[in-house]
Design a protein around this motif. Structure first.
Motif, PDB file in Angstrom:
ATOM      1  N   THR A 227      -0.003 -56.394  -8.729  1.00 43.50           N
ATOM      2  CA  THR A 227       0.545 -56.398  -7.369  1.00 43.50           C
ATOM      3  C   THR A 227       0.822 -57.829  -6.943  1.00 43.50           C
ATOM      4  OG1 THR A 227      -1.639 -56.418  -6.354  1.00 43.50           O
ATOM      5  CG2 THR A 227      -0.655 -54.269  -6.731  1.00 43.50           C
ATOM      6  N   GLN A 228       1.958 -58.040  -6.299  1.00 43.27           N
ATOM      7  CA  GLN A 228       2.336 -59.360  -5.808  1.00 43.27           C
ATOM      8  C   GLN A 228       2.107 -59.477  -4.306  1.00 43.27           C
ATOM      9  OE1 GLN A 228       3.599 -61.932  -8.035  1.00 43.27           O
ATOM     10  NE2 GLN A 228       2.480 -60.425  -9.242  1.00 43.27           N
ATOM     11  N   THR A 229       2.171 -58.355  -3.624  1.00 39.74           N
ATOM     12  CA  THR A 229       1.914 -58.319  -2.186  1.00 39.74           C
ATOM     13  C   THR A 229       0.815 -57.297  -1.942  1.00 39.74           C
ATOM     14  OG1 THR A 229       3.513 -56.551  -1.760  1.00 39.74           O
ATOM     15  CG2 THR A 229       4.343 -58.824  -1.652  1.00 39.74           C
ATOM     16  N   VAL A 230       0.319 -57.272  -0.714  1.00 42.07           N
ATOM     17  CA  VAL A 230      -0.651 -56.245  -0.348  1.00 42.07           C
ATOM     18  C   VAL A 230       0.074 -54.906  -0.347  1.00 42.07           C
ATOM     19  CG1 VAL A 230      -2.212 -55.438   1.455  1.00 42.07           C
ATOM     20  CG2 VAL A 230      -1.934 -57.883   1.076  1.00 42.07           C
ATOM     21  N   LEU A 231      -0.516 -53.885  -0.970  1.00 44.94           N
ATOM     22  CA  LEU A 231       0.074 -52.544  -0.942  1.00 44.94           C
ATOM     23  C   LEU A 231      -0.651 -51.754   0.134  1.00 44.94           C
ATOM     24  CD1 LEU A 231       0.444 -51.672  -4.751  1.00 44.94           C
ATOM     25  CD2 LEU A 231       1.937 -53.003  -3.280  1.00 44.94           C
ATOM     26  N   ARG A 232       0.044 -51.475   1.247  1.00 44.09           N
ATOM     27  CA  ARG A 232      -0.556 -50.761   2.385  1.00 44.09           C
ATOM     28  C   ARG A 232       0.304 -49.606   2.821  1.00 44.09           C
ATOM     29  NH1 ARG A 232      -2.026 -55.861   6.102  1.00 44.09           N
ATOM     30  NH2 ARG A 232      -3.662 -56.709   4.827  1.00 44.09           N
ATOM     31  N   PRO A 233       0.559 -48.601   2.189  1.00 45.30           N
ATOM     32  CA  PRO A 233       0.362 -48.398   0.761  1.00 45.30           C
ATOM     33  C   PRO A 233       1.552 -48.869  -0.053  1.00 45.30           C
ATOM     34  CG  PRO A 233       0.998 -46.335   1.752  1.00 45.30           C
ATOM     35  CD  PRO A 233       0.936 -47.357   2.853  1.00 45.30           C
TER      36      PRO A 233
ATOM     37  N   ASP B 136       9.668 -52.588  -6.048  1.00 50.66           N
ATOM     38  CA  ASP B 136       9.089 -51.982  -4.857  1.00 50.66           C
ATOM     39  C   ASP B 136       8.298 -50.762  -5.291  1.00 50.66           C
ATOM     40  OD1 ASP B 136      10.182 -53.748  -2.958  1.00 50.66           O
ATOM     41  OD2 ASP B 136      12.091 -52.684  -3.020  1.00 50.66           O
ATOM     42  N   VAL B 137       7.009 -50.718  -4.916  1.00 52.57           N
ATOM     43  CA  VAL B 137       6.129 -49.631  -5.340  1.00 52.57           C
ATOM     44  C   VAL B 137       5.368 -49.082  -4.144  1.00 52.57           C
ATOM     45  CG1 VAL B 137       5.855 -50.536  -7.681  1.00 52.57           C
ATOM     46  CG2 VAL B 137       4.229 -51.204  -5.910  1.00 52.57           C
ATOM     47  N   ILE B 138       4.732 -47.933  -4.354  1.00 59.64           N
ATOM     48  CA  ILE B 138       3.899 -47.312  -3.320  1.00 59.64           C
ATOM     49  C   ILE B 138       2.681 -46.701  -4.002  1.00 59.64           C
ATOM     50  CG2 ILE B 138       5.114 -45.097  -3.396  1.00 59.64           C
ATOM     51  CD1 ILE B 138       4.711 -45.048  -0.289  1.00 59.64           C
ATOM     52  N   THR B 139       1.537 -46.733  -3.314  1.00 63.01           N
ATOM     53  CA  THR B 139       0.329 -46.126  -3.858  1.00 63.01           C
ATOM     54  C   THR B 139       0.242 -44.685  -3.396  1.00 63.01           C
ATOM     55  OG1 THR B 139      -1.123 -46.645  -2.000  1.00 63.01           O
ATOM     56  CG2 THR B 139      -0.834 -48.364  -3.678  1.00 63.01           C
ATOM     57  N   GLU B 140      -0.805 -44.013  -3.796  1.00 68.18           N
ATOM     58  CA  GLU B 140      -1.027 -42.632  -3.359  1.00 68.18           C
ATOM     59  C   GLU B 140      -1.808 -42.597  -2.058  1.00 68.18           C
ATOM     60  OE1 GLU B 140      -1.184 -40.295  -7.552  1.00 68.18           O
ATOM     61  OE2 GLU B 140      -2.794 -41.734  -7.185  1.00 68.18           O
ATOM     62  N   GLY B 141      -1.798 -43.710  -1.328  1.00 70.72           N
ATOM     63  CA  GLY B 141      -2.467 -43.797  -0.038  1.00 70.72           C
ATOM     64  C   GLY B 141      -3.486 -44.915   0.029  1.00 70.72           C
ATOM     65  N   GLU B 142      -3.880 -45.454  -1.122  1.00 71.56           N
ATOM     66  CA  GLU B 142      -4.866 -46.529  -1.147  1.00 71.56           C
ATOM     67  C   GLU B 142      -4.210 -47.854  -0.795  1.00 71.56           C
ATOM     68  OE1 GLU B 142      -4.089 -44.815  -4.000  1.00 71.56           O
ATOM     69  OE2 GLU B 142      -5.638 -43.285  -3.945  1.00 71.56           O
ATOM     70  N   PHE B 143      -5.052 -48.824  -0.378  1.00 65.73           N
ATOM     71  CA  PHE B 143      -4.588 -50.188  -0.116  1.00 65.73           C
ATOM     72  C   PHE B 143      -5.078 -51.062  -1.263  1.00 65.73           C
ATOM     73  CE2 PHE B 143      -4.465 -49.985   4.820  1.00 65.73           C
ATOM     74  CZ  PHE B 143      -3.625 -48.914   4.748  1.00 65.73           C
ATOM     75  N   TYR B 144      -4.182 -51.895  -1.824  1.00 63.95           N
ATOM     76  CA  TYR B 144      -4.544 -52.809  -2.896  1.00 63.95           C
ATOM     77  C   TYR B 144      -4.187 -54.223  -2.481  1.00 63.95           C
ATOM     78  CZ  TYR B 144      -4.586 -48.558  -5.806  1.00 63.95           C
ATOM     79  OH  TYR B 144      -4.830 -47.306  -6.327  1.00 63.95           O
ATOM     80  N   GLU B 145      -5.037 -55.159  -2.852  1.00 66.13           N
ATOM     81  CA  GLU B 145      -4.806 -56.576  -2.575  1.00 66.13           C
ATOM     82  C   GLU B 145      -3.887 -57.164  -3.639  1.00 66.13           C
ATOM     83  OE1 GLU B 145      -5.809 -58.360   0.086  1.00 66.13           O
ATOM     84  OE2 GLU B 145      -6.592 -56.469   0.889  1.00 66.13           O
ATOM     85  N   PRO B 146      -3.250 -58.309  -3.357  1.00 64.23           N
ATOM     86  CA  PRO B 146      -2.440 -58.977  -4.376  1.00 64.23           C
ATOM     87  C   PRO B 146      -3.299 -59.334  -5.589  1.00 64.23           C
ATOM     88  CG  PRO B 146      -2.012 -59.910  -2.212  1.00 64.23           C
ATOM     89  CD  PRO B 146      -3.177 -58.988  -2.064  1.00 64.23           C
TER      90      PRO B 146
END
Length: 156
Positions: free
Chosen positions: A106-112, A124-134
């Motif tokens: 991840t390059q940016t915060v995924l929210r999601p 450009d990506v999306i999670t299944e609802g979780e937040f991930y840090e760079p």
């Protein structure tokens, strides 16, 4: 009291025109206007019958507009019939099936949603609802249309 109901009805209809939603403001506005009409006619049994008949006509007209309106002569003139289809040359974001199963960071915060570096390419990506840090290791688990879904890579 009839003047206040009339004013409230007009205000509620104006709110519905600027903030369309589930029709709550519009229906409430119409009921206020019908209440104002009932009071202006003297609040008698005859006034109630007239307002009830008018309400019935409005319900039937509303039903007709929803069910038959778009296919009617008037409906054809006020509704949009153009379709943005692939056959007409319109395309959305390219479906990246080649990314399925690939790993990245991840390059940016995924929210999601956010961006990830996958095989040297920012995606450009999306999670299944979780937040991930760079800097989180991720894996592409599904690609549907322009939507690339990732999941945190489990340490093995």
């Amino acid at each position: 009291m009839a003047i206040q109901l009339l004013a409230a009805g007009l205000i509620l209809l104006a709110v519905e025109s600027f903030i369309p939603g589930f029709g709550i403001f519009g229906i409430s506005g119409l009921l206020c206007l019908l209440g104002a009409l009932y009071l202006a006619l003297g609040a008698t049994a005859q006034a109630a019958a007239l307002v009830g008949g008018l309400l019935l006509i409005l319900v039937v007209l509303g039903w007709w507009l929803v069910r038959r309106g778009p296919g009617s002569w008037l409906g054809r003139h006020v509704t949009l019939h153009l379709r943005s289809t692939a056959a007409r040359g319109y395309t959305g974001q390219a479906e990246r099936k080649d990314l399925l199963g690939r790993k990245g960071i991840t390059q940016t915060v995924l929210r999601p949603s956010g961006r990830a570096l996958i095989d040297g390419e920012l995606v450009d990506v999306i999670t299944e609802g979780e937040f991930y840090e760079p800097g989180t290791a991720i894996k592409v688990v599904s690609v549907t249309g322009g939507r690339t879904v990732v999941r945190k890579e489990e340490d093995s």
